[in-house]
Design an enzyme around this catalytic site. Structure first.
Site, short mmCIF file in Angstrom:
data_model
loop_
_atom_site.label_atom_id
_atom_site.label_comp_id
_atom_site.label_asym_id
_atom_site.label_seq_id
_atom_site.Cartn_x
_atom_site.Cartn_y
_atom_site.Cartn_z
CB SER B 153 -54.07 18.32 -18.02
OG SER B 153 -53.87 17.98 -19.35
NE ARG B 223 -42.73 15.11 -21.88
CZ ARG B 223 -43.56 15.33 -20.89
NH1 ARG B 223 -44.82 14.96 -20.99
NH2 ARG B 223 -43.18 15.92 -19.80
CG ASP B 325 -54.66 25.39 -21.66
OD1 ASP B 325 -54.37 24.80 -22.72
OD2 ASP B 325 -54.98 24.79 -20.61
CG HIS B 358 -52.23 22.41 -20.86
ND1 HIS B 358 -53.53 22.46 -20.43
CD2 HIS B 358 -51.79 21.15 -20.58
CE1 HIS B 358 -53.87 21.28 -19.92
NE2 HIS B 358 -52.83 20.48 -19.99
CG ASP B 359 -46.10 23.11 -19.00
OD1 ASP B 359 -46.74 22.06 -18.83
OD2 ASP B 359 -44.87 23.15 -19.15
#
Lengths: 392, 392
Positions: B153, B223, B325, B358-359
């Site tokens: 990232s 967040r 992602d 993405h995680d």
């Protein structure tokens, strides 16, 4: 804004159903106001009516200028004489959803018991309640069967509710850029919107009207975020890329001052989207309606497999999705289509190729227009409608 | 929280570079603090060092418990003896980025001129500045060439900056789930985050520390939204679907009360993500670093085609993307790979199949681990590293 609202409120066309509506939560709403616009002429047999269902932040002004923003109707390119939804042939009805803020009963309405506006005490509603309220309006027009029910996004959820709850009243149904249930990802985005509104100091626990304030920043943030989900990465890149807009300081020799003093065009665009939205929309209404979207799960609502719901339906379906829509993806439309096929329903499905994301259903998309025109023309022939209807 | 911060600050391992650093914006930051953790043993030839670059909300605690949350390091499954980044063989350095809030110079640091914390007056920084600060730490270790620079990232943006700015100092580079520039969509999401923070009444124009407050709700909303972008729709559906969690009211006969009184599990999860994040992260720091991400555009920074930057590079690249992602998509990794190929660079590319979005780069993904282990092993053989290095 509230004064402006009261002024424009006067010009809304409203049907008041005195008996009211019993909501799914058990609460009675009476009287029930449904604000609506119509276009075209109802045929003598009352068989040429199309109900258009609007999306989360839409309203009844589908084809005439918005009374607050003065912008053209949100589907003015689709609805009108000679347009794909041809008002020379069809009688078009578009009503503000229950819980909305453009004249239908919602958070801005007066609660009969308290004599005060509902504000954040407006009861929780569902897509079922929203269509039940619309049905009262359709009854008022003495229309037994709608020729078609059409809507995109949350409008498509209403189309599916109509087809499920009133199958005999829907000759043709066009759910566009929608899904048979609200996905976890969409619930998640809605929840962030809600938290953004709750975090605004002008929110006052939902009693901002009493405090004569508006949670404009929170609602603006909610709208900004939602707006990203309406577009695609490709559309954002094409429209804005990484281009910058200078704030105030003149450019210096190297380009870093521009970088640090300017803002990206996409930021400027989103801020504008946020700030213009709050002029025309009520935060409590946004919360009520976004929640109704989250509750939507057609199969669960009917304690049944999706296919079971449509087992005996004679409605003609045309399901439309857009290839770059990631909010209501083609995958979700396919789930619906597979269920309709399992039910043996009359269904056609078109995925429109476009890079403009969810918003594409509101934009100039020639393939989409052709599909709309062709489906309605075919269905109208089957329904035995004439080519034109004119008043008098 | 600020007291807590001061306590934990004491335990950070910090290198202070008295001469400071001149930033791209022209401002001088002196002294420069870089907080860091190391793992493993530096070889006598100082040729086995791996710099791990953390993501937007990461920190230097890559493989030991976080001093505030006590949770395991954010890549504890990847970094350690016998793990893919094997600390028996490699000397691993991970530093808190410039502008961060875990000990490196940033908004919580004291500005020498004013004697006060920088708060929101901390200067604008770029990925270039972040890597230049890391380079001071690497100099301090007297390391001429890093065996590898690895990051996911925003960490991957740093990897690319290292490879572009210090090609002779990077033997191998592993940019993971990243892109050679911040996309319009990612800028847009970051902008919503910023507006959410600015909308918080506890923000006080960035001087919340002086007012002894925290813009916790705004930062929490930021967040929450960011967290959605780290996952995929599939992952959200699998983890939460439309399951509900009851708030307080016991279930009644029909299931609507649960619907109306409960909340969706995905909502509860996101709220938890938002509220736990604000305990460990500073809002001004978030703004500074997210802005640095937005500025990132490797080709523009070098006034060049991406391929030109790497024309004479002898760095060995391994580019990794994850199929689901959508924040840093495979398409963006491919752009990078094509440029590296045009430059004639030594590059391998792996897209890991996963539905976790993405995680995934932080999660158990066996294919990813195998790729990491294999690439490092091959590169280490080429670099002539021994199998193990131990102190003493």
């Amino acid at each position: 804004m509230s004064r402006e609202k009261e002024v424009t409120r006067l010009s809304h066309q409203i049907y008041t159903h005195e008996e009211g509506l019993e909501l799914q939560c058990g609460q009675m709403l009476a009287p029930l106001d449904i604000a609506y616009q119509t276009y075209g002429t109802l045929s003598p047999d009352r068989d040429n009516a199309i109900l258009i269902c609007h999306a989360l932040t839409g309203d009844q002004y589908v084809a005439d200028p918005h009374p607050i923003t003065n912008k053209p109707g949100w589907w003015a390119r689709m609805v009108g004489p000679g347009l794909p939804i041809d008002t020379n042939r069809f009688f078009v009805i578009c009503s503000n959803v229950l819980g909305g803020c453009m004249g239908s009963t919602g958070s801005l309405s007066i609660c009969r018991e308290t004599g005060q506006p509902w504000d954040n005490d407006f009861p929780a509603i569902t897509m079922h309640d929203i269509t039940a309220a619309q049905a009262k309006l359709i009854d008022h027009f003495n229309i037994k069967r709608l020729f078609a029910v059409i809507g995109g996004s949350m409008g498509g959820m209403q189309v599916l509710s109509w087809a499920a709850n009133y199958p005999e009243r829907v000759f043709a149904a066009m759910p566009i850029a929608t899904a048979p249930y609200q996905s976890a990802q969409n619930i998640a985005f809605n929840e962030v919107s809600r938290q953004a509104i709750f975090a605004d100091p002008e929110w006052h626990g939902g009693k901002y009207r009493v405090h004569n304030t508006l949670p404009a920043r929170g609602l603006g943030v909610a709208r900004m975020m939602a707006h990203i989900t309406y577009l695609s990465e490709e559309a954002l890149t094409r429209k804005f890329g990484r281009r910058m807009r200078q704030n105030s300081v003149p450019a210096k020799e190297n380009d870093l001052p521009l970088l640090f003093d300017g803002m990206f065009e996409v930021e400027s665009y989103l801020r504008h989207q946020g700030s213009s939205f709050v002029k025309r929309f009520d935060a409590n209404s946004y919360l009520t309606i976004s929640r109704a979207m989250d509750y939507f799960d057609l199969a669960a609502d009917h304690n049944a497999d999706l296919a079971e719901i449509f087992r005996w339906s004679s409605t003609r379906f045309c399901v439309i999705s857009f290839s770059s829509d990631w909010l209501f993806s083609t995958m979700q439309s396919r789930q619906l289509v597979r269920a309709l096929n399992r039910a043996g329903a009359n269904v056609s499905f078109v995925e429109i190729e476009t890079d403009r994301g969810h918003d594409a259903f509101l934009l100039e998309e020639p393939d989409f227009d052709r599909t709309m025109r062709g489906f309605l023309r075919g269905a109208a022939a089957h329904a035995g409608l004439k080519e034109t209807y004119h008043a008098g």
